[in-house]
Design a protein around this motif. Sequence first.
Motif, PDB file in Angstrom:
ATOM      1  N   GLN A 190     -11.387  -9.922   5.280  1.00 51.41           N
ATOM      2  CA  GLN A 190     -12.803  -9.824   5.501  1.00 51.41           C
ATOM      3  C   GLN A 190     -13.678  -8.900   5.743  1.00 51.41           C
ATOM      4  N   ALA A 191     -12.923  -8.041   6.730  1.00 51.43           N
ATOM      5  CA  ALA A 191     -13.627  -6.737   6.958  1.00 51.43           C
ATOM      6  C   ALA A 191     -13.787  -6.131   5.907  1.00 51.43           C
ATOM      7  N   LYS A 192     -13.032  -5.923   4.985  1.00 51.70           N
ATOM      8  CA  LYS A 192     -12.753  -5.275   3.571  1.00 51.70           C
ATOM      9  C   LYS A 192     -14.143  -5.877   2.948  1.00 51.70           C
ATOM     10  N   GLU A 193     -14.303  -6.987   2.541  1.00 49.27           N
ATOM     11  CA  GLU A 193     -15.238  -7.876   2.064  1.00 49.27           C
ATOM     12  C   GLU A 193     -16.738  -7.298   2.494  1.00 49.27           C
ATOM     13  N   ASN A 194     -16.589  -7.139   3.807  1.00 50.02           N
ATOM     14  CA  ASN A 194     -17.784  -6.848   4.570  1.00 50.02           C
ATOM     15  C   ASN A 194     -18.287  -5.334   4.511  1.00 50.02           C
ATOM     16  N   GLY A 195     -17.180  -4.436   3.930  1.00 51.50           N
ATOM     17  CA  GLY A 195     -17.649  -3.269   3.641  1.00 51.50           C
ATOM     18  C   GLY A 195     -17.560  -2.141   5.109  1.00 51.50           C
ATOM     19  N   LEU A 196     -16.641  -2.812   6.063  1.00 53.72           N
ATOM     20  CA  LEU A 196     -16.297  -1.959   7.203  1.00 53.72           C
ATOM     21  C   LEU A 196     -15.064  -0.956   6.871  1.00 53.72           C
ATOM     22  N   ILE A 197     -14.453  -1.387   6.244  1.00 52.00           N
ATOM     23  CA  ILE A 197     -13.166  -0.904   5.653  1.00 52.00           C
ATOM     24  C   ILE A 197     -12.987  -0.670   4.168  1.00 52.00           C
ATOM     25  N   LYS A 198     -12.287   0.232   3.583  1.00 51.17           N
ATOM     26  CA  LYS A 198     -12.177   0.187   2.203  1.00 51.17           C
ATOM     27  C   LYS A 198     -10.791  -0.084   1.644  1.00 51.17           C
ATOM     28  N   HIS A 199      -9.774   0.016   2.372  1.00 47.14           N
ATOM     29  CA  HIS A 199      -8.416  -0.415   1.793  1.00 47.14           C
ATOM     30  C   HIS A 199      -7.590  -0.889   2.928  1.00 47.14           C
ATOM     31  N   ILE A 200      -6.905  -1.807   2.702  1.00 45.24           N
ATOM     32  CA  ILE A 200      -5.991  -2.529   3.837  1.00 45.24           C
ATOM     33  C   ILE A 200      -4.754  -2.398   3.465  1.00 45.24           C
ATOM     34  N   GLY A 201      -3.743  -2.457   4.763  1.00 43.51           N
ATOM     35  CA  GLY A 201      -2.558  -2.317   4.689  1.00 43.51           C
ATOM     36  C   GLY A 201      -1.695  -2.896   5.752  1.00 43.51           C
ATOM     37  N   VAL A 202      -0.426  -2.402   6.072  1.00 44.20           N
ATOM     38  CA  VAL A 202       0.233  -3.022   7.084  1.00 44.20           C
ATOM     39  C   VAL A 202       1.387  -1.807   7.763  1.00 44.20           C
ATOM     40  N   CYS A 203       1.611  -2.061   8.856  1.00 45.82           N
ATOM     41  CA  CYS A 203       3.166  -1.177   9.179  1.00 45.82           C
ATOM     42  C   CYS A 203       4.140  -1.835   9.612  1.00 45.82           C
ATOM     43  N   ASN A 204       5.082  -1.361   9.522  1.00 54.16           N
ATOM     44  CA  ASN A 204       6.481  -2.184   9.915  1.00 54.16           C
ATOM     45  C   ASN A 204       6.833  -3.528   9.395  1.00 54.16           C
ATOM     46  N   PHE A 205       6.231  -3.827   8.283  1.00 54.39           N
ATOM     47  CA  PHE A 205       6.621  -5.178   7.835  1.00 54.39           C
ATOM     48  C   PHE A 205       7.857  -5.113   6.881  1.00 54.39           C
ATOM     49  N   ALA A 206       8.634  -6.027   7.032  1.00 52.38           N
ATOM     50  CA  ALA A 206       9.944  -6.351   6.375  1.00 52.38           C
ATOM     51  C   ALA A 206       9.404  -7.061   5.189  1.00 52.38           C
ATOM     52  N   VAL A 207      10.316  -7.290   3.877  1.00 52.43           N
ATOM     53  CA  VAL A 207       9.822  -7.788   2.834  1.00 52.43           C
ATOM     54  C   VAL A 207       9.565  -9.070   3.105  1.00 52.43           C
ATOM     55  N   GLU A 208      10.103  -9.907   3.842  1.00 53.63           N
ATOM     56  CA  GLU A 208       9.700 -11.303   4.193  1.00 53.63           C
ATOM     57  C   GLU A 208       8.423 -11.550   4.660  1.00 53.63           C
ATOM     58  N   HIS A 209       7.983 -10.590   5.567  1.00 57.99           N
ATOM     59  CA  HIS A 209       6.425 -10.749   6.015  1.00 57.99           C
ATOM     60  C   HIS A 209       5.498 -10.297   4.891  1.00 57.99           C
ATOM     61  N   LEU A 210       5.783  -9.402   3.872  1.00 57.05           N
ATOM     62  CA  LEU A 210       5.099  -8.753   2.886  1.00 57.05           C
ATOM     63  C   LEU A 210       4.911 -10.175   1.934  1.00 57.05           C
ATOM     64  N   GLU A 211       6.064 -10.797   1.523  1.00 61.92           N
ATOM     65  CA  GLU A 211       5.866 -12.076   0.582  1.00 61.92           C
ATOM     66  C   GLU A 211       5.386 -13.113   1.212  1.00 61.92           C
ATOM     67  N   ARG A 212       5.138 -13.208   2.534  1.00 62.80           N
ATOM     68  CA  ARG A 212       4.637 -14.317   3.187  1.00 62.80           C
ATOM     69  C   ARG A 212       3.237 -14.119   2.999  1.00 62.80           C
ATOM     70  N   LEU A 213       2.762 -12.826   3.228  1.00 62.66           N
ATOM     71  CA  LEU A 213       1.149 -12.491   3.012  1.00 62.66           C
ATOM     72  C   LEU A 213       0.804 -12.776   1.453  1.00 62.66           C
ATOM     73  N   ARG A 214       1.495 -12.477   0.591  1.00 63.81           N
ATOM     74  CA  ARG A 214       1.291 -12.495  -0.784  1.00 63.81           C
ATOM     75  C   ARG A 214       1.075 -14.135  -1.288  1.00 63.81           C
ATOM     76  N   THR A 215       1.950 -14.940  -0.578  1.00 63.69           N
ATOM     77  CA  THR A 215       1.988 -16.265  -0.830  1.00 63.69           C
ATOM     78  C   THR A 215       0.980 -16.939  -0.229  1.00 63.69           C
TER      79      THR A 215
END
Length: 286
Positions: free
Chosen positions: A134-159
């Motif tokens: 949402q913050a990206k959609e509002n123009g506050l930030i240009k790109h978004i990411g994570v730190c210290n996420f394992a594959v299981e966490h990344l897959e959950r975000l995608r799903t």
Amino acid sequence: MNLAPNTPTFTSHSGLTMPQIGLGTYKLNGREGVASMVQAAKVGYREFDSAFNYENEGAVGRAVRQIVDEGIAKRSDIIVASKLPGRRHEHDQALYTVEESLYRMGLEHIDLYLIHWPNPVADKYVGAWRALIQAKENGLIKHIGVCNFAVEHLERLRTETGVLPEVNQIELHPYFPQEELLAYGTDKGIITQAWSPLARMGAMVSEPVITEAAAAHGVTPVQVVLRWHTQRGAMPIPKSSSAQRQRENLDVFGFSLSDEEISAITGLGRVDGRMKGQDPTVYEEF
């Protein structure tokens, strides 16, 4: 992006282009921190990695404004990154924390904003991710990411959200080479950043496979390790306030390690290679 000569880039699945080496800013605070970051920009750094918990977002913003005012680099050529702390994972808290980061920095936008840790026991990171979307959609930030996420966490975000991070910043160094997670990121177009890419120096840079490669290429052991990162497809973000060390850390693209040298250095990996045992599948950081 106008980078230092010979600095190659990585590009994410959504078009974020990053120099292959950035500058960690942890403990670069106050006036001295600003001076160190401005000096780094003069050397050629264009990515500055901060975090809400580093308590130096103000110094980073001041440095960026000075870099632009002095004509060292255009604002559009600089990537400023910060991170959301675990105690702010609630959706509304996450949104106003992004705003607070912006106010501290005094910038119109933040180029890259990351969730600092997944904190799976608290289990609020999906809501925090939706807030960053949402913050990206509002123009506050240009790109978004994570730190210290394992594959299981990344897959959950995608799903659950349909949106994969553009960056995953993880502990990665020769004692902990993270082959599976790095391969996953490469396959999905996620830029893998390496924090503590030199394992905070110590015995690692004295390992024979590293010192022998350094001697063979006429470079330092530190340069060998940083080149090992970039050739494997990872973006190291070494920390340094020394102008000489900053130059040395960035000057690693004039040589290439052989496949055998890369394999030998990767072979230093250990099952218990984490420096502090911070396993993100159980570790909580607030």
